[in-house]
Design an enzyme around this catalytic site. Sequence first.
Site, PDB file in Angstrom:
ATOM      1  N   SER A  96     -48.173  18.491 -52.029  1.00  0.00           N
ATOM      2  CA  SER A  96     -48.208  19.944 -52.321  1.00  0.00           C
ATOM      3  C   SER A  96     -49.483  20.571 -51.752  1.00  0.00           C
ATOM      4  O   SER A  96     -50.281  20.121 -51.667  1.00  0.00           O
ATOM      5  CB  SER A  96     -48.068  19.773 -53.760  1.00  0.00           C
ATOM      6  OG  SER A  96     -48.297  21.073 -54.378  1.00  0.00           O
ATOM      7  N   TYR A 116     -52.319  18.320 -61.916  1.00  0.00           N
ATOM      8  CA  TYR A 116     -50.931  18.233 -60.973  1.00  0.00           C
ATOM      9  C   TYR A 116     -51.429  18.288 -59.566  1.00  0.00           C
ATOM     10  O   TYR A 116     -51.187  16.818 -58.867  1.00  0.00           O
ATOM     11  CB  TYR A 116     -50.037  19.207 -60.990  1.00  0.00           C
ATOM     12  CG  TYR A 116     -49.092  19.105 -59.836  1.00  0.00           C
ATOM     13  CD1 TYR A 116     -47.886  18.358 -59.840  1.00  0.00           C
ATOM     14  CD2 TYR A 116     -48.905  20.058 -58.938  1.00  0.00           C
ATOM     15  CE1 TYR A 116     -47.107  18.290 -59.030  1.00  0.00           C
ATOM     16  CE2 TYR A 116     -48.046  20.042 -57.964  1.00  0.00           C
ATOM     17  CZ  TYR A 116     -47.129  19.257 -57.914  1.00  0.00           C
ATOM     18  OH  TYR A 116     -46.256  19.163 -56.809  1.00  0.00           O
ATOM     19  N   LYS A 151     -51.480  14.376 -56.532  1.00  0.00           N
ATOM     20  CA  LYS A 151     -50.998  14.647 -55.113  1.00  0.00           C
ATOM     21  C   LYS A 151     -52.134  14.064 -54.063  1.00  0.00           C
ATOM     22  O   LYS A 151     -51.888  13.234 -53.236  1.00  0.00           O
ATOM     23  CB  LYS A 151     -50.549  15.870 -54.755  1.00  0.00           C
ATOM     24  CG  LYS A 151     -49.242  16.225 -55.791  1.00  0.00           C
ATOM     25  CD  LYS A 151     -47.922  15.382 -55.372  1.00  0.00           C
ATOM     26  CE  LYS A 151     -46.864  15.817 -56.431  1.00  0.00           C
ATOM     27  NZ  LYS A 151     -45.740  14.758 -56.054  1.00  0.00           N
TER      28      LYS A 151
END
Length: 320
Positions: free
Chosen positions: A116, A140, A144
């Site tokens: 991402s 989050y 990643k």
Amino acid sequence: MKILVLGGAGYIGSHVVKDLLANHMEVVVYDDLSTGSQQNLFEKAEFIKGSILDYPALLSAMKKNIDAVILLAGKKAVGESMENPEKYALNNLSGNINVLNAMAESGIKKIVFSSSAAVYGTPQYLPLDENHPLNPMSFYGFTKAEMEKYMQWYDKLKGIKFVSLRYFNAVGYDEEGSIRGLEQNPQNLLPIVMEAISGKRNSMSVFGNDYDTRDGTCIRDYIHVSDLADAHTKALLYLDKNEQSLVLNLGTETGISVLEIIKETERLTGKTVPYKIAPRRPGDPAIVTASAKKAFDALGWKATHSGLENIILSTWRLYQ
Ligand code: WQD
């Protein structure tokens, strides 16, 4: 090639599966249906209901003569990751490590990973290229960025080659209408606009109109899921021929503002979007846009479905 698609019943996963099938690949979908939907499954792909947290089940799926893995299974709500990091540590870290370990154990040497733009954090320069420092602003984004580091080690130590695809803002739906599963409880701008316009919610908020941008609202790089899907197929073909791992941005190199999305949705649908201007959302950078030159050079990939009109109409068709 026979591909195991982890998270293949999800929003992006189902578009990836469709593209792989169209390119004559054999596909096994592995998904726990926690956020994915049965409606997103294709008859031509085998389906196994399972979680990446279930190591024995994962391993047995990998023992089906799999040539490569596409890893899209994961949690993806930025806000939720700050309130419930445990959930993201479990799914996006422990689950992903299970995947790498099961690949090592079953001798699979190729993985395409769903990363991402959230790995970059607030841009220090624009457009963002892959050499931009990583400074995730959310847990989050951290998961990643961590997974990319794990993959670098498993490349060195286990010979597992990877292509990590850093998606910018994924939007749109399959233009042929073959994917019908709507996202439950969406957190992103375009589905929220759709829910507001179709009466599913009374109103929506525009988070800030005092940014230093052309209309004061935030600018993002919106990339159609069918373009993302195409990049996964091309990444597999790349891994089939090359022994070198890659990290690639997937974006359009064009910025669109929140108000531009709203105005264009109103124009195309002939309806009014009920919205109000709200305070800025913490952690939102004013502008995020990608350089996608590396993906073009390495894969010959370019966004071709991501025109604003197509993004909006392909989504509206489903929400209508
Ligand atoms: C877009 C713009 C909001 C909702 C995140 C991740 C990124 C990627 C995509 C995948 C922002 C504004 C939104 C609303 C609004 N994810 N907005 N009202 O935050 O750019 O990106 O999702 O990995 O990595 O960080 O996406 O869709 O939440 O917001 O005004 O109700 O819309 O402020 O400017 P974002 P988003």
